[in-house]
Enzyme design. Structure first.
Site, PDB file in Angstrom:
ATOM      1  N   LYS A  66       0.832  -1.202   0.000  1.00 28.02           N
ATOM      2  CA  LYS A  66       0.000   0.000   0.000  1.00 28.02           C
ATOM      3  C   LYS A  66       0.868   1.254   0.000  1.00 28.02           C
ATOM      4  O   LYS A  66       0.649   2.191  -0.763  1.00 28.02           O
ATOM      5  CB  LYS A  66      -0.925  -0.016   1.222  1.00 28.02           C
ATOM      6  CG  LYS A  66      -1.962   1.085   1.219  1.00 28.02           C
ATOM      7  CD  LYS A  66      -2.702   1.126   2.547  1.00 28.02           C
ATOM      8  CE  LYS A  66      -3.738   0.049   2.672  1.00 28.02           C
ATOM      9  NZ  LYS A  66      -5.030   0.432   2.104  1.00 28.02           N
ATOM     10  N   ARG A 136      -3.502   2.723   8.679  1.00 33.14           N
ATOM     11  CA  ARG A 136      -3.782   1.418   8.059  1.00 33.14           C
ATOM     12  C   ARG A 136      -2.534   0.570   7.956  1.00 33.14           C
ATOM     13  O   ARG A 136      -1.451   1.087   7.705  1.00 33.14           O
ATOM     14  CB  ARG A 136      -4.268   1.608   6.613  1.00 33.14           C
ATOM     15  CG  ARG A 136      -5.592   2.264   6.471  1.00 33.14           C
ATOM     16  CD  ARG A 136      -5.795   2.557   4.987  1.00 33.14           C
ATOM     17  NE  ARG A 136      -6.686   3.665   4.809  1.00 33.14           N
ATOM     18  CZ  ARG A 136      -7.963   3.520   4.467  1.00 33.14           C
ATOM     19  NH1 ARG A 136      -8.457   2.341   4.226  1.00 33.14           N
ATOM     20  NH2 ARG A 136      -8.732   4.573   4.341  1.00 33.14           N
ATOM     21  N   GLY A 145      -8.170  -7.567   4.917  1.00 33.00           N
ATOM     22  CA  GLY A 145      -8.993  -7.678   6.120  1.00 33.00           C
ATOM     23  C   GLY A 145      -8.337  -8.383   7.296  1.00 33.00           C
ATOM     24  O   GLY A 145      -8.965  -8.577   8.326  1.00 33.00           O
ATOM     25  N   MET A 147      -5.536  -7.491   9.023  1.00 33.99           N
ATOM     26  CA  MET A 147      -4.957  -6.652  10.074  1.00 33.99           C
ATOM     27  C   MET A 147      -5.878  -5.462  10.346  1.00 33.99           C
ATOM     28  O   MET A 147      -6.938  -5.349   9.757  1.00 33.99           O
ATOM     29  CB  MET A 147      -3.565  -6.210   9.664  1.00 33.99           C
ATOM     30  CG  MET A 147      -2.584  -7.351   9.703  1.00 33.99           C
ATOM     31  SD  MET A 147      -0.928  -6.838   9.327  1.00 33.99           S
ATOM     32  CE  MET A 147      -0.995  -6.605   7.569  1.00 33.99           C
ATOM     33  N   ARG A 380      -3.152  -1.152  -6.548  1.00 34.58           N
ATOM     34  CA  ARG A 380      -2.236  -2.296  -6.472  1.00 34.58           C
ATOM     35  C   ARG A 380      -2.621  -3.264  -7.573  1.00 34.58           C
ATOM     36  O   ARG A 380      -3.727  -3.182  -8.124  1.00 34.58           O
ATOM     37  CB  ARG A 380      -2.313  -2.971  -5.104  1.00 34.58           C
ATOM     38  CG  ARG A 380      -3.702  -3.486  -4.780  1.00 34.58           C
ATOM     39  CD  ARG A 380      -3.775  -4.033  -3.370  1.00 34.58           C
ATOM     40  NE  ARG A 380      -5.156  -4.371  -3.078  1.00 34.58           N
ATOM     41  CZ  ARG A 380      -5.615  -4.663  -1.884  1.00 34.58           C
ATOM     42  NH1 ARG A 380      -4.802  -4.628  -0.854  1.00 34.58           N
ATOM     43  NH2 ARG A 380      -6.872  -4.975  -1.685  1.00 34.58           N
ATOM     44  N   HIS A 498     -15.690  -9.322   1.413  1.00 31.39           N
ATOM     45  CA  HIS A 498     -14.708 -10.298   1.881  1.00 31.39           C
ATOM     46  C   HIS A 498     -14.875 -11.644   1.199  1.00 31.39           C
ATOM     47  O   HIS A 498     -13.927 -12.237   0.686  1.00 31.39           O
ATOM     48  CB  HIS A 498     -14.841 -10.445   3.401  1.00 31.39           C
ATOM     49  CG  HIS A 498     -13.899 -11.439   3.975  1.00 31.39           C
ATOM     50  ND1 HIS A 498     -14.265 -12.743   4.199  1.00 31.39           N
ATOM     51  CD2 HIS A 498     -12.598 -11.330   4.322  1.00 31.39           C
ATOM     52  CE1 HIS A 498     -13.224 -13.389   4.684  1.00 31.39           C
ATOM     53  NE2 HIS A 498     -12.198 -12.556   4.766  1.00 31.39           N
ATOM     54  N   SER A 829      16.673 -40.425 -11.981  1.00 33.95           N
ATOM     55  CA  SER A 829      15.419 -39.715 -11.724  1.00 33.95           C
ATOM     56  C   SER A 829      15.295 -39.598 -10.216  1.00 33.95           C
ATOM     57  O   SER A 829      15.322 -40.605  -9.501  1.00 33.95           O
ATOM     58  CB  SER A 829      14.238 -40.490 -12.303  1.00 33.95           C
ATOM     59  OG  SER A 829      13.044 -39.817 -11.962  1.00 33.95           O
ATOM     60  N   THR A 832      12.046 -37.849  -4.996  1.00 31.11           N
ATOM     61  CA  THR A 832      12.144 -36.932  -3.852  1.00 31.11           C
ATOM     62  C   THR A 832      11.173 -37.287  -2.724  1.00 31.11           C
ATOM     63  O   THR A 832      11.315 -36.771  -1.624  1.00 31.11           O
ATOM     64  CB  THR A 832      11.928 -35.479  -4.315  1.00 31.11           C
ATOM     65  OG1 THR A 832      10.783 -35.457  -5.166  1.00 31.11           O
ATOM     66  CG2 THR A 832      13.140 -34.963  -5.052  1.00 31.11           C
ATOM     67  N   CYS A 896      10.870 -37.256 -10.298  1.00 22.50           N
ATOM     68  CA  CYS A 896       9.524 -37.810 -10.449  1.00 22.50           C
ATOM     69  C   CYS A 896       8.777 -37.898  -9.128  1.00 22.50           C
ATOM     70  O   CYS A 896       7.692 -38.449  -9.062  1.00 22.50           O
ATOM     71  CB  CYS A 896       9.568 -39.168 -11.136  1.00 22.50           C
ATOM     72  SG  CYS A 896      10.461 -40.408 -10.180  1.00 22.50           S
ATOM     73  N   TYR A 916      14.455 -32.444 -16.773  1.00 26.92           N
ATOM     74  CA  TYR A 916      12.988 -32.419 -16.805  1.00 26.92           C
ATOM     75  C   TYR A 916      12.407 -32.617 -15.418  1.00 26.92           C
ATOM     76  O   TYR A 916      13.095 -33.064 -14.490  1.00 26.92           O
ATOM     77  CB  TYR A 916      12.450 -33.501 -17.753  1.00 26.92           C
ATOM     78  CG  TYR A 916      12.663 -34.916 -17.265  1.00 26.92           C
ATOM     79  CD1 TYR A 916      11.756 -35.512 -16.390  1.00 26.92           C
ATOM     80  CD2 TYR A 916      13.779 -35.649 -17.663  1.00 26.92           C
ATOM     81  CE1 TYR A 916      11.951 -36.805 -15.928  1.00 26.92           C
ATOM     82  CE2 TYR A 916      13.994 -36.941 -17.212  1.00 26.92           C
ATOM     83  CZ  TYR A 916      13.075 -37.513 -16.330  1.00 26.92           C
ATOM     84  OH  TYR A 916      13.265 -38.774 -15.862  1.00 26.92           O
TER      85      TYR A 916
HETATM   86  C1  PEP Z   1       9.698 -41.164  -4.891  1.00 28.77           C
HETATM   87  O1  PEP Z   1      10.102 -41.820  -3.939  1.00 28.77           O
HETATM   88  O2  PEP Z   1       9.856 -39.941  -4.989  1.00 28.77           O
HETATM   89  C2  PEP Z   1       8.951 -41.816  -5.981  1.00 28.77           C
HETATM   90  C3  PEP Z   1       8.602 -41.146  -7.042  1.00 28.77           C
HETATM   91  O3  PEP Z   1       8.606 -43.105  -5.806  1.00 28.77           O
HETATM   92  P1  PEP Z   1       7.400 -43.623  -4.899  1.00 28.77           P
HETATM   93  O4  PEP Z   1       6.587 -42.446  -4.532  1.00 28.77           O
HETATM   94  O5  PEP Z   1       6.669 -44.591  -5.736  1.00 28.77           O
HETATM   95  O6  PEP Z   1       8.126 -44.243  -3.770  1.00 28.77           O
END
Ligand code: PEP
Ligand code: MG
Length: 942
Positions: A66, A136, A145, A147, A380, A498, A829, A832, A896, A916
């Site tokens: 603001k 304000r 809304g 604060m 804004r 709101h 790959s 995660t 993946c 990727y």
């Molecule tokens: C992972 O572990 O990130 C994965 C893609 O394999 P899964 O979820 O099947 O263990």
């Protein structure tokens, strides 16, 4: 199959991305830009007014959104009431110093008060021309809304006379004083609102007044007197008369409100950091409530719900700003201002289109007209629905306001999910009679059981029900109910109330201001059109048209999905064309490839249609649950010798081959990463407890002897396979090592499918992926099988297939020794999900038990299973990338895990140089756009 339950990532929130977005300052010649003041001593207060400001739009970190907007508009020569902004750093100092400001900052503020008095030509507490200010909040990211705000500050027993004298309007002066005491009493002195209501009602009653406006000057004077007495009773002190102490009290209350429950919850939802603090804007009051030549309003340069290029907003004559947004009076459409106050309307149009060009974005503005004179109070970048964002971005390019690479930054990747939201089937929708029509605040079809409180919305949703939150109006603390409801329906309020603002922002369908609804919140009923709807009855509405109906209506896929499914021609859908144009621009900019996680041919086709160019993860075990398959899988598991196991695998082979054929074909030659079996085998068998119950039942009822014997064998095997910690047990590559014939069968199915396609003249690029590898020798063992089977099949079929064999990096040891593993692996790959689990030592399935506490106590900013922990897990990824490339420079690198569809994680994966990301098919559009944003922001050095 606990492990296999995909952890869907909730749509990622806007602020996080906004934080990442490069905002290149673009300054038009027509708008002057003042150089930001750079004082040697640290500066905490910044002035604006009389055509000059000490700040500008680039200073949001210091001035808040603001404050930066006020400074920029002032510099641009727009009529902005003068004032000053106390910086976000001052807020942080206030907290650091035990909730007070150092004297130097207090002095700095005082100097600004004196300066403001001079510019405004008015003085605090004056009996002839008192200075009144608004106070304000204004953080870097808008938190509508959440604060506190105080208006009419500076009024006291003397100044109210001054205001009467200046305006010759005693009623107005006392009404302003009443409002101020009420607001200050509640916000600063923390007296509950209903105590004020009680006093006010008593006066109204005594004067025979039904609505506030029935009360004359005398009645308002009496209200002020009663308020004063009540404040004394409640606080033990008289209401502060000194404007400067009022100002300090209000300022501190705004600082304090940064940490109220609503604001904290809002920041959690939108991933706004806690440490940034809020600025406080102190600004000379202008009044939209001095009579019929005054008004106040809010608006957008374009429609924020649909994106239509049409001036949009609403106003109220003789009102203060809070009346418009609070949803108490239903305001008038802004186009009517052209008839009521034509000159001010014309000026407003001119100013706001200038602002839109200047900021290169749709503007959300607030204005007040005091006795025919227009003042701009705020501008804004406007929040908008995902639908509107796409329309506006594509229109801006068509209007030559910007280049495609700029336009794509105007659309939050996560917002694209809204475009894929369901719609009603038109013929089913038509069958129900119209109950009423409200304002179409946020598009989308919503059908659910009516509930009347946010608490009920949450409780019912937890029971697996779909609810519509039906309220007279919503307030900021309804946010948790709004979050879970299918849609929000209110009886009062306008398009900027709101419910409307927050509904749009959440992508939650909303219809507001449906005035015909007679809602009894206590009785939990709503009457409309002669019908009474009770809690739990079904209601439906269309957030794009505002139509409300009683009853349940099934929803169907969005237009975009209909086009992709071939049920609607692309030419027949304007939004589909814009969506695909925008993503086409994104594809030109991004360098990350986008693949999908899909196991079935139809999923793969959808993913391809959404723009995925490859499958990053085909979880082959998902195929084991298809019709008539699980028995074969169980036979394979129950076999206690290799011969029987091979016989069972031979039955599975044609089924898997068929699946792989379908998936490879759907990808039109793009790479398809097929992972060998991953979960522990007991996941394919019935539960031990269920079997024990079955056996007891068969024994008790003298059931079939053969069935009993087979259940007992099964139970025995289940007990043999039982593991204390299956996630760290006999799974992934470990299965392939103990049962190489499973890997063999899967490899054979893959290569036979590829050969069959090749014979049909269809190209395919299989990539065989071995999961859970932590040692290069594990991979070497399995790769030898894959290579051998590939050679055998190719020889048998007389066809040559080019393929890759690689691994998932999802065990920390795999990441640490990625250089060794890359000797064998042609690609990595990153898994995660497991990598996060094993790096933190948090079970993927059990984190829910303590995640809430971790988020609440700020140990986590975000769920690390949704958004990559860049510091820890990310470090392992970055290290493995570097080590992998050192050994094998052309190694293919992807991700993946669920993080592959999360915009901020995508940003990180882009930065560490992956080739990727792979995510669920529905998140492919989000990932395409997020990858483009990442490429653009990295380019500008983010
Ligand atoms: C992972 O572990 O990130 C994965 C893609 O394999 P899964 O979820 O099947 O263990
Ligand atoms: Mg895994």
């Amino acid at each position: 199959m606990a492990k296999k339950i995909a952890k869907k990532s909730a749509p990622k929130k806007a602020a996080k991305k906004a934080a990442k977005k490069p905002v290149k300052p673009v300054v038009k010649k027509s708008i002057k830009k003042a150089a930001p003041a750079r004082a040697a001593v640290k500066k905490y207060v910044y002035a604006f007014g009389a055509g000059k400001a000490e700040g500008d739009r680039t200073m949001k970190d210091t001035l808040g959104g603001k404050g930066a907007g006020l400074a920029e508009m002032t510099n641009a020569g727009l009529p902005v009431p003068p004032g000053f902004t106390i910086s976000t750093q001052a807020c942080n100092r206030w907290y650091d110093e035990g909730r007070k400001l150092p004297k130097a900052i207090e002095d700095e503020m005082m100097a600004h008060v004196r300066r403001l008095e001079k510019i405004a030509g008015a003085e605090f507490g004056s009996t002839t021309n008192p200075l009144l200010v608004s106070v304000r909040s204004g953080a870097k990211f808008s938190m509508p809304g959440m604060m506190d705000t105080i208006l009419n500050l500076g009024l006291n027993d003397a100044a109210v006379e001054g205001l009467t004298a200046r305006t010759s309007n005693g009623r107005f002066a006392y009404d302003s004083y009443r409002r101020f005491i009420q607001m200050y009493g509640n916000v600063v002195l923390e007296i509950p609102k209903d105590k004020f209501e009680h006093e006010f009602e008593a006066v109204k009653h005594a004067h025979g007044a039904t609505v506030d406006t029935d009360l004359g000057e005398g009645g308002l004077q009496e209200t002020v007197k009663r308020y004063m007495e009540m404040v004394k009773r409640e606080t033990g002190k008289a209401f502060p008369q000194d404007p400067l102490s009022q100002l300090k009290g209000a300022r501190d209350a705004v600082f304090r409100s940064w940490n109220n429950d609503r604001a904290i919850k809002y920041r959690q939802m939108y991933e706004i950091p806690d440490h940034i603090g809020t600025a406080v804007n102190v600004q000379k009051m202008v009044f939209g409530n001095t009579g019929d030549r005054s008004a106040t309003g809010v608006g957008f340069t374009r429609n924020p719900a649909t994106g239509e290029n049409k001036f949009f907003g609403e106003f109220l004559v003789n009102a203060q700003g809070e009346d418009v947004v609070a949803g108490i009076r239903t305001p008038r459409p802004i186009t009517e201002l052209a008839d009521v106050m034509p000159a001010a309307y014309k000026q407003l149009r001119a100013f706001t289109s200038r602002l839109e060009k200047h900021y290169k974005d749709i503007q959300d503005f607030e204005f007040t007209i005091e006795e025919d004179k227009l003042f701009m109070l705020q501008t804004r970048n406007g929040k908008r629905t995902g639908y509107a964002a796409v329309v506006i971005a594509t229109d801006f390019v068509a209007e030559k306001l910007m280049k495609p690479s700029e336009a794509i930054l105007l659309v939050e990747p996560a917002a694209l999910s809204q475009l894929l939201a369901p719609v009603f089937n038109p013929s089913d929708w038509k069958k129900l009679p119209l109950a009423t029509k409200g304002l179409p605040a946020s598009p989308g079809a919503a059908s659910g059981q009516a509930v009347f409180t946010s608490e009920d919305a949450v409780a019912w949703t937890e029971q697996g029900k779909k609810v519509l939150l039906v309220r007279k109006e919503t307030a900021p603390d309804d946010i948790h109910g709004m979050e879970v409801a299918q849609g929000i329906l209110t009886a009062t309020g306008g398009m900027t109330s709101h419910a409307a603002v927050v509904g749009r922002q959440m992508g939650r369908p909303s219809v507001v201001g449906a005035g015909a609804l007679q809602i009894e919140e206590k009785a939990k009923t709503v009457k409309v059109n002669g019908q009474t709807i009770r809690e739990g009855d079904w209601m439906s509405f269309d957030g794009l048209t505002g139509e409300v109906k009683v009853g349940q209506v099934a929803t169907s896929p969005s237009e975009i999905l209909q086009v992709l499914a071939g049920e609607l021609k692309p030419e027949a859908s304007d939004i589909y064309q814009r969506f695909s144009r925008l993503l086409g621009w994104a594809d030109k900019v991004r360098t990350l490839g986008i693949r999908a996680n899909a196991d079935q041919p139809d999923q793969s086709e959808l993913a391809y249609a959404f723009g995925a160019r490859g499958i990053g993860l085909c979880r082959t075990e998902h195929m084991f649950f298809g019709e008539g398959r699980i028995e074969k899988v169980q036979r394979m598991i129950l076999a206690d010798n290799e011969k029987d196991r091979r016989a069972a695998l031979a039955e599975l082979l044609p089924l898997q081959r068929g699946d792989f054929y379908g998936v490879l074909k759907a990808m039109h030659g793009e790479p398809v990463t097929i992972r060998t079996i991953d979960p522990p085998l007991h996941e394919f068998l019935p539960k031990r407890e269920d079997l024990m119950v079955e056996i007891a039942r068969l024994e008790a009822t003298r059931g079939d002897a053969a069935e009993l014997a087979s259940k007992k064998t099964l139970l025995h095997r289940v007990e043999q396979l039982h593991e204390f910690n299956p996630m760290l047990g006999h799974r992934g590559v470990r299965l392939g090592i103990t049962y190489p014939e499973i890997t063999e069968m899967q490899a054979r199915a893959i290569f036979e499918a590829a050969c069959q396609l090749a014979k049909e003249g269809i190209k395919s690029s299989p990539e065989v992926m071995i999961p859970l590898v932590g040692l290069v020798k594990e991979l070497k063992d399995q790769k030898a099988i894959v290579d051998r089977v590939a050679a055998e099949v190719m020889k048998e079929q007389g066809v040559k297939i080019s393929y890759l064999c690689g691994t998932m990096i999802e065990v920390p040891r795999g990441a640490l020794t990625a250089d060794e593993i890359a000797v064998e692996a042609q690609f990595f790959s990153f898994g995660t999900n497991d990598l996060t689990q094993m790096t933190f030592g948090f079970s993927r399935d059990d984190i829910g038990k303590f995640l809430g506490s971790y988020l609440e106590r700020k140990i986590f900013d975000r769920d690390p299973f949704q958004s990559i922990d860049t510091v820890g897990v990310g470090q392992l990824v970055a290290m493995a990338v570097e080590k992998g490339r050192k050994t094998r420079p052309n190694i293919k690198l992807g991700i993946c895990g669920e993080h592959g569809g999360d915009p901020s994680s995508i940003h990180f994966f882009h930065k560490v140089g992956l080739n990727y990301v792979s995510c669920s098919p529905y998140r492919v559009p989000v990932a395409r756009l997020a990858a483009a944003h990442a490429a653009l922001s990295v380019k500008v050095g983010d």
